[in-house]
Write an enzyme that holds these catalytic residues in place. Structure first.
Site, mmCIF file in Angstrom:
data_model
loop_
_atom_site.group_PDB
_atom_site.id
_atom_site.type_symbol
_atom_site.label_atom_id
_atom_site.label_comp_id
_atom_site.label_asym_id
_atom_site.label_seq_id
_atom_site.Cartn_x
_atom_site.Cartn_y
_atom_site.Cartn_z
ATOM 1 N N HIS A 208 11.289 21.381 35.570
ATOM 2 C CA HIS A 208 9.977 20.725 35.502
ATOM 3 C C HIS A 208 9.823 19.966 34.191
ATOM 4 O O HIS A 208 9.120 20.408 33.283
ATOM 5 C CB HIS A 208 8.857 21.753 35.669
ATOM 6 C CG HIS A 208 8.726 22.241 37.078
ATOM 7 N ND1 HIS A 208 9.148 23.477 37.474
ATOM 8 C CD2 HIS A 208 8.225 21.628 38.183
ATOM 9 C CE1 HIS A 208 8.917 23.619 38.771
ATOM 10 N NE2 HIS A 208 8.357 22.519 39.227
ATOM 11 N N GLN A 406 18.600 27.938 49.942
ATOM 12 C CA GLN A 406 18.471 26.483 50.050
ATOM 13 C C GLN A 406 18.459 26.038 51.512
ATOM 14 O O GLN A 406 17.691 25.159 51.894
ATOM 15 C CB GLN A 406 19.601 25.772 49.278
ATOM 16 C CG GLN A 406 19.434 25.822 47.768
ATOM 17 C CD GLN A 406 18.109 25.241 47.312
ATOM 18 O OE1 GLN A 406 17.069 25.894 47.429
ATOM 19 N NE2 GLN A 406 18.111 24.028 46.804
HETATM 20 N N1 LIG Z 1 13.857 27.261 46.887
HETATM 21 C C1 LIG Z 1 13.622 25.993 46.544
HETATM 22 N N2 LIG Z 1 12.392 25.642 46.179
HETATM 23 C C2 LIG Z 1 12.189 24.357 45.838
HETATM 24 C C3 LIG Z 1 13.204 23.379 45.847
HETATM 25 N N3 LIG Z 1 12.683 22.198 45.445
HETATM 26 C C4 LIG Z 1 11.398 22.431 45.185
HETATM 27 N N4 LIG Z 1 11.086 23.728 45.426
HETATM 28 C C5 LIG Z 1 9.787 24.409 45.310
HETATM 29 O O1 LIG Z 1 8.749 23.488 45.467
HETATM 30 C C6 LIG Z 1 7.939 23.456 44.318
HETATM 31 C C7 LIG Z 1 7.537 22.030 44.125
HETATM 32 O O2 LIG Z 1 6.438 21.925 43.327
HETATM 33 P P1 LIG Z 1 6.493 21.531 41.788
HETATM 34 O O3 LIG Z 1 5.248 20.709 41.577
HETATM 35 O O4 LIG Z 1 6.495 22.799 41.052
HETATM 36 O O5 LIG Z 1 7.692 20.693 41.493
HETATM 37 C C8 LIG Z 1 8.820 24.011 43.210
HETATM 38 O O6 LIG Z 1 8.108 24.624 42.183
HETATM 39 C C9 LIG Z 1 9.605 25.040 43.949
HETATM 40 O O7 LIG Z 1 8.885 26.201 44.100
HETATM 41 C C10 LIG Z 1 14.498 23.793 46.249
HETATM 42 O O8 LIG Z 1 15.468 23.006 46.317
HETATM 43 N N5 LIG Z 1 14.653 25.099 46.586
HETATM 44 MG MG LIG Z 2 3.772 21.308 40.355
HETATM 45 ZN ZN LIG Z 3 6.833 18.788 40.834
#
Ligand SMILES: Nc1nc2c(ncn2[C@@H]2O[C@H](COP(=O)(O)O)[C@@H](O)[C@H]2O)c(=O)[nH]1
Ligand SMILES: [Mg+2]
Ligand SMILES: [Zn+2]
Length: 500
Positions: A208, A406
């Protein structure tokens, strides 16, 4: 110029529609003056103008009627102004964007204002291009792929010396002519983006960070373009989409909302455990705009600013994963029941899809995002272990079946979301295409010609990638999964480097 007869007007009338109508009326007067009248066209245009005024009138009265429902008001007893005040103060309804009647400018002054506006906009565009610093050649080359789904944000980050978010946001704002349309001062934009990138580095997260924000911003642009939804939006809505994407994880702490809630963090206290981080991302970003030097929206009118803020808040709060099921269900029901699509809901879904889009991208990108995300999850798991809390799902670095998780994430979350986006876009775009046989109505519609084919192509493109990525994870499972994802960040990068 003829406006489309029979086009249903949304109850909210955009500034663009008002402006086109004024120009249209003016032209009708000119045609009458020189006796050059096509009666069929004149009738259609008058008909359209009447519908617009009717929609405007209905919209204003409807605001009062809705308030009556919510507040159980008896309309014969309570005057309109009082009902408006009650509605804006005691319901969730925002003050109507229209000006008060006595403040309304005269018709001639509106035409002059529009002409002056066009002139200022042109001057502004010129000044902007003169003041823009020259981009390094590698950045220019990289940005050539900006409209492609496979755009490599990691490469952009490297050639822009770690400024992918700043570079991308400026590029997109200019590409969509939003800098000149909303007179965004370049110096403010630069300072705002510096602050934004700084906020994204605050917690040195593996996933992030500003590169993720740049990726999501690019993906929103691509989704709007490839689905054709772009042509359904006003300039202000496009600006809101790009801004919401850029800020959507600002100052992310690298932990989940549940972690904030369980550890009773300061943020959880401020936001009462509700969409804790998402509330912070929006709030802290709008706080940046309070500073004169970073207020990129200083030249928006009050109604524009309010509309943009409302939209951005809804979109970013919609990225809280705990609202995923509700969001998807609501949009599915809307499509099945042939209801009209609510714009803020559609745009929230687009941002949510962009936020979880990397598994629908080429493996060279998805395989670089996954270890980053896993490393961030595992760091939280380490903290949880340290604090004596039970380790959250997928956060145990010694015991997490990454490939399996995944595949499940792609199958149960990503594919249904993208399938919904494709269905929703078809429902939005097909009537627009049927409605706009005359491209002179609005230059933005010109791209619609190729959009239907593109929409079909878009669906098969993301499906190809999710299938390929699932198959890659299955292969990894067969070959014995490595749990050491920390070291894989490096390895995957080298692999991706070779692939490009
Ligand atoms: N297990 C996985 N969770 C994933 C993946 N890509 C994203 N995410 C989840 O979605 C949120 C998206 O929100 P964000 O604003 O926090 O970016 C992220 O936090 C994860 O929980 C993935 O490839 N695998
Ligand atoms: Mg977020
Ligand atoms: Zn995000």
């Amino acid at each position: 110029m003829a406006l489309q007869h029979g086009k249903t007007l949304n109850t909210h009338i955009s500034p663009d529609t008002w402006r086109s109508t004024i120009i249209l009326l003016k032209r009708m007067v000119q045609q009458l003056e020189v006796n050059d009248v096509n009666f069929e066209e004149l009738k259609r245009n008058l008909d359209f103008t009447a519908s617009l005024l009717e929609a405007f009138y209905t919209n204003r009265t409807q605001q009062s009627f809705d308030a009556d429902d919510d507040l159980q008001l008896r309309s014969d007893v309570v005057p309109v102004e009082v009902r408006d005040w009650l509605a804006s103060t005691f319901t969730q309804r925002v003050q109507p964007f229209s000006q008060r009647l006595e403040e309304k400018p005269k018709f001639r002054s509106i035409v002059h204002a529009v002409q002056a506006g066009i002139f200022v906009e042109r001057m502004f565009r010129k000044a902007y291009s003169n003041a823009m610093p020259d981009q390094p050649a590698d950045v220019i080359i990289c940005l050539r792929d900006l409209d492609r789904w496979s755009f490599d944000v990691f490469s952009l980050d490297s050639v822009s010396s770690g400024h992918s978010l700043k570079t991308l946001f400026i590029e997109l704002i200019i590409k969509h002519h939003l800098n000149s349309r909303f007179k965004v001062p370049l110096s403010c934009l630069m300072s705002f983006l510096c602050e934004l990138e700084r906020g994204y580095s605050k917690h040195t997260n593996a996933y992030h960070n500003h590169t993720h924000a740049a990726d999501v911003t690019h993906t929103v642009h691509c989704l709007l373009l490839h689905t054709g939804v772009l042509y359904w939006l006003t300039d202000l809505e496009v600006l809101a989409c790009l801004f919401a994407a850029a800020i959507h994880d600002y100052e992310h702490t690298g932990n989940s909302n549940n972690f904030h809630i369980y550890t009773r963090s300061e943020m959880a206290m401020i936001y009462n455990d509700r969409s804790v981080q998402e509330s912070h991302h929006v709030s802290a970003s709008f706080r940046l705009l309070q500073n004169e030097n970073t207020n990129i929206f200083m030249n928006l009118t009050r109604p524009e600013w309010l509309e943009l803020r409302t939209l951005v808040i809804e979109m970013v709060l919609g990225t809280d994963m705990s609202s995923h099921v509700l969001q998807v269900k609501a949009m599915r029901t809307c499509l099945q029941q042939h209801e009209s699509i609510d714009k803020p809901k559609a745009l929230s879904l687009i941002l949510h899809a962009a936020d979880i889009s990397h598994p629908a991208k080429p493996w060279s990108l998805h395989s670089r995002w996954t270890p980053r995300l896993m490393e961030e999850f595992f760091t939280q798991g380490d903290k949880e272990a340290e604090l004596g809390l039970s380790i959250s799902p997928l956060c145990d670095r010694h015991n997490t079946p990454v490939s399996q998780s995944q595949i499940a994430f792609i199958e149960f979350i990503v594919e249904p979301t993208f399938s919904l986006i494709s269905d929703m876009s078809e429902k939005i775009i097909i009537p627009l295409i049927q409605d706009t046989t005359d491209p002179s109505i609005c230059s933005r519609y010109r791209g619609l010609q190729w959009t239907v084919a593109d929409l079909v192509g878009f669906r098969s493109m993301w499906m190809r990638h999710t299938e390929e990525n699932k198959s890659r994870w299955r292969d990894k499972m067969k070959n014995g999964e490595s749990h050491s994802y920390e070291s894989e960040i490096q390895t995957e990068e080298e692999t991706a480097g070779k692939e490009h």
